[in-house]
Design an enzyme around this catalytic site. Structure first.
Site, PDB file in Angstrom:
ATOM      1  N   GLN A  34      25.501  32.164  28.684  1.00 55.14           N
ATOM      2  CA  GLN A  34      24.273  32.183  29.464  1.00 55.14           C
ATOM      3  C   GLN A  34      23.190  32.924  28.685  1.00 55.14           C
ATOM      4  OE1 GLN A  34      24.523  30.321  31.872  1.00 55.14           O
ATOM      5  NE2 GLN A  34      26.587  30.417  32.696  1.00 55.14           N
ATOM      6  N   THR A  35      21.960  32.536  28.928  1.00 54.54           N
ATOM      7  CA  THR A  35      20.842  33.220  28.287  1.00 54.54           C
ATOM      8  C   THR A  35      20.784  34.670  28.757  1.00 54.54           C
ATOM      9  OG1 THR A  35      19.583  31.170  28.187  1.00 54.54           O
ATOM     10  CG2 THR A  35      18.344  33.219  27.938  1.00 54.54           C
ATOM     11  N   GLN A  36      20.735  35.589  27.812  1.00 52.33           N
ATOM     12  CA  GLN A  36      20.709  37.000  28.145  1.00 52.33           C
ATOM     13  C   GLN A  36      19.431  37.690  27.687  1.00 52.33           C
ATOM     14  OE1 GLN A  36      23.277  38.662  29.952  1.00 52.33           O
ATOM     15  NE2 GLN A  36      23.671  36.501  30.313  1.00 52.33           N
ATOM     16  N   GLN A  37      18.453  36.907  27.263  1.00 53.50           N
ATOM     17  CA  GLN A  37      17.209  37.516  26.812  1.00 53.50           C
ATOM     18  C   GLN A  37      16.053  36.545  27.048  1.00 53.50           C
ATOM     19  OE1 GLN A  37      17.419  39.087  22.883  1.00 53.50           O
ATOM     20  NE2 GLN A  37      15.223  39.312  22.652  1.00 53.50           N
ATOM     21  N   TRP A 141      15.490  36.018  34.973  1.00 53.29           N
ATOM     22  CA  TRP A 141      14.891  37.219  34.393  1.00 53.29           C
ATOM     23  C   TRP A 141      13.465  37.403  34.896  1.00 53.29           C
ATOM     24  CZ3 TRP A 141      17.059  40.824  30.985  1.00 53.29           C
ATOM     25  CH2 TRP A 141      18.389  40.557  30.640  1.00 53.29           C
TER      26      TRP A 141
END
Length: 263
Positions: A34-37, A141
């Site tokens: 998963q995208t973490q940034q 986010w």
């Protein structure tokens, strides 16, 4: 045993032949991640209550890292008839949240029956969405502000972030605004009772001042911004392409390490 996680649970190649990668969800390219940034982001959203509603402000910049890439990004949008949502953080996740809210209004809003989705309902929905995604270790986010009118007719302002943390306050800011703008707003509105004596003009002057301070101090901000006002009578006013007025960088000459002033 093969210690590569993407191979766990597969038949052995030496017994059953080469494994067909297209059978796997990952396509053989590795485990699902998963995208973490966040990549393209928007900075602060400010909001405060006044005697007849809630006012919000957010600039129009979307930054690609430290690059001021997009200068016409609207981060305040209307949901239903009398609610405004302001979002900071990842722009792609912001657009996904906007899509979710559009679907919500199509599926669950029934104004013909006198049942409207007001700000508290949208706020509760977003809190569940954000906490659900956080629980899947795939958060959206963003930090989201929801402003509008409560069921009892009073101004409503709530906050929810990528962890599903929620709270309500008469003045809220996200991003750098939580450090730079909140003290300025709390000089005027620090308690719920304070908001009842603040006019729209006074609240707007405070937000204009805060947006100017953020442009001076936040490297990811812009001097062009939008302002949205939600009134208790249900009307919503959105003003776009507002510019910070009376800007001057002359004060910078007195800052140590800048220009002629030495450390």
């Amino acid at each position: 045993m093969d210690h590569m996680p993407e191979r766990w649970g597969r038949p052995r190649d030496d017994v059953y032949g080469e494994y067909k990668a297209h059978y796997s969800k990952t396509g053989g390219s590795g485990p699902i991640t998963q995208t973490q940034q966040p990549t393209v982001t928007g900075t602060s959203v400010l909001a405060m209550k006044f005697d007849n509603g809630v006012i919000l402000a957010a600039d129009n910049l979307a930054s690609y890292g430290s690059l001021a890439r997009f200068t016409d990004m609207e981060r305040l949008f209307k949901v239903g008839e009398e609610t405004i949502v302001g979002i900071s953080g990842d722009v792609s996740d912001m657009q996904y949240i906007e899509l979710l809210l559009e679907r919500l209004m199509i599926e669950d809003n029934y104004p013909q029956d006198g049942h409207k989705l007001r700000a508290p309902h949208i706020y509760e929905y977003l809190s569940r969405v954000m906490y659900n995604r956080r629980s899947k270790v795939d958060p959206l986010w963003n930090a989201v502000l929801v402003a509008g009118k409560s069921d009892d007719g009073s101004p409503f302002l709530g906050y929810v972030d990528l962890l599903g943390v929620t709270y309500s306050s008469p003045s809220i800011a996200t991003g750098f605004g939580a450090y730079l703008a909140i003290p300025l707003m709390r000089k005027v509105v620090s308690e719920e009772e304070d908001a009842k004596s603040v006019t729209e003009e006074q609240a707007r002057a405070v937000l204009d001042q805060c947006m100017k301070v953020l442009f001076y101090r936040d490297a990811r901000s812009l001097d062009k911004y939008s302002v949205a006002t939600v009134f208790l009578d249900g009307n919503v006013k959105i003003e776009k392409d507002i510019k910070c007025q009376d800007m001057s960088w002359r004060f910078a000459k007195d800052i140590s390490g800048y220009g002629a002033t030495q450390l």
